[in-house]
Scaffold this motif. Sequence first.
Motif, PDB file in Angstrom:
ATOM      1  N   LEU A  76       0.870  -1.173   0.000  1.00 28.89           N
ATOM      2  CA  LEU A  76       0.000   0.000   0.000  1.00 28.89           C
ATOM      3  C   LEU A  76       0.907   1.223   0.000  1.00 28.89           C
ATOM      4  O   LEU A  76       1.617   1.475   0.968  1.00 28.89           O
ATOM      5  N   GLN A  77       0.878   1.948  -1.108  1.00 33.00           N
ATOM      6  CA  GLN A  77       1.834   3.025  -1.304  1.00 33.00           C
ATOM      7  C   GLN A  77       1.113   4.352  -1.546  1.00 33.00           C
ATOM      8  O   GLN A  77       0.285   4.451  -2.453  1.00 33.00           O
ATOM      9  N   PHE A  78       1.428   5.347  -0.738  1.00 28.60           N
ATOM     10  CA  PHE A  78       0.864   6.678  -0.921  1.00 28.60           C
ATOM     11  C   PHE A  78       1.401   7.258  -2.220  1.00 28.60           C
ATOM     12  O   PHE A  78       2.602   7.229  -2.477  1.00 28.60           O
ATOM     13  N   GLN A  79       0.499   7.777  -3.051  1.00 27.48           N
ATOM     14  CA  GLN A  79       0.894   8.324  -4.349  1.00 27.48           C
ATOM     15  C   GLN A  79       0.824   9.839  -4.409  1.00 27.48           C
ATOM     16  O   GLN A  79       1.493  10.453  -5.222  1.00 27.48           O
ATOM     17  N   GLY A  80      -0.019  10.436  -3.590  1.00 28.71           N
ATOM     18  CA  GLY A  80      -0.178  11.874  -3.618  1.00 28.71           C
ATOM     19  C   GLY A  80      -1.629  12.255  -3.411  1.00 28.71           C
ATOM     20  O   GLY A  80      -2.481  11.411  -3.135  1.00 28.71           O
ATOM     21  N   ILE A  81      -1.908  13.531  -3.596  1.00 24.85           N
ATOM     22  CA  ILE A  81      -3.247  14.062  -3.406  1.00 24.85           C
ATOM     23  C   ILE A  81      -3.936  14.161  -4.769  1.00 24.85           C
ATOM     24  O   ILE A  81      -3.358  14.714  -5.714  1.00 24.85           O
ATOM     25  N   LEU A  82      -5.146  13.644  -4.858  1.00 21.26           N
ATOM     26  CA  LEU A  82      -5.928  13.744  -6.080  1.00 21.26           C
ATOM     27  C   LEU A  82      -6.157  15.219  -6.407  1.00 21.26           C
ATOM     28  O   LEU A  82      -6.368  16.042  -5.509  1.00 21.26           O
ATOM     29  N   GLU A  83      -6.096  15.549  -7.670  1.00 15.77           N
ATOM     30  CA  GLU A  83      -6.258  16.932  -8.114  1.00 15.77           C
ATOM     31  C   GLU A  83      -7.534  17.548  -7.522  1.00 15.77           C
ATOM     32  O   GLU A  83      -8.575  16.894  -7.453  1.00 15.77           O
ATOM     33  N   GLN A  84      -7.449  18.818  -7.128  1.00 13.80           N
ATOM     34  CA  GLN A  84      -8.562  19.498  -6.453  1.00 13.80           C
ATOM     35  C   GLN A  84      -9.826  19.490  -7.292  1.00 13.80           C
ATOM     36  O   GLN A  84     -10.929  19.291  -6.783  1.00 13.80           O
ATOM     37  N   GLU A  85      -9.704  19.717  -8.584  1.00  5.09           N
ATOM     38  CA  GLU A  85     -10.881  19.740  -9.462  1.00  5.09           C
ATOM     39  C   GLU A  85     -11.595  18.392  -9.436  1.00  5.09           C
ATOM     40  O   GLU A  85     -12.826  18.326  -9.406  1.00  5.09           O
ATOM     41  N   LEU A  86     -10.832  17.307  -9.384  1.00  2.00           N
ATOM     42  CA  LEU A  86     -11.443  15.975  -9.316  1.00  2.00           C
ATOM     43  C   LEU A  86     -12.040  15.725  -7.932  1.00  2.00           C
ATOM     44  O   LEU A  86     -13.116  15.121  -7.822  1.00  2.00           O
TER      45      LEU A  86
END
Length: 132
Positions: free
Chosen positions: A97-107
């Motif tokens: 389980l690997q953190f990839q980042g924050i989903l784009e704000q618009e999405l």
Amino acid sequence: MFYWVNYEFHDGSEERNKYIITLNCSVNEFPLTIILPTSKDDGAFYSNQKNLIDCVVIKTGESEFFTYKDNNTIVDLRNINTEDQSIIEAVHDEGELQFQGILEQELQDRITKAIKDSLTIEEYLTDKYLCR
């Protein structure tokens, strides 16, 4: 946004590597509530526009995470699952389980709107998912 290597589906289908979107309101809140996006937007179910109820369609190129060359990604709010703390800790410890980042704000905003406008999510779950 996380990447889960060999995600084991609750219905017992074949394990696959999956991106997951978390809906929890605070860090280390369990069970972990997740959405399982799919890139199978050309299947029989999704090929019919009237079946895209409580879904957010992410077009190719709209996200750094969903980059399938020929497929859009479907975020189906009817495909929300929970995972227990023990499972999350085990797959994290194994490096699966690997953190990839924050989903784009618009999405994020589109998913939030879809949750607010949902036809299929019960009101108490809507409040939970929106951290009310």
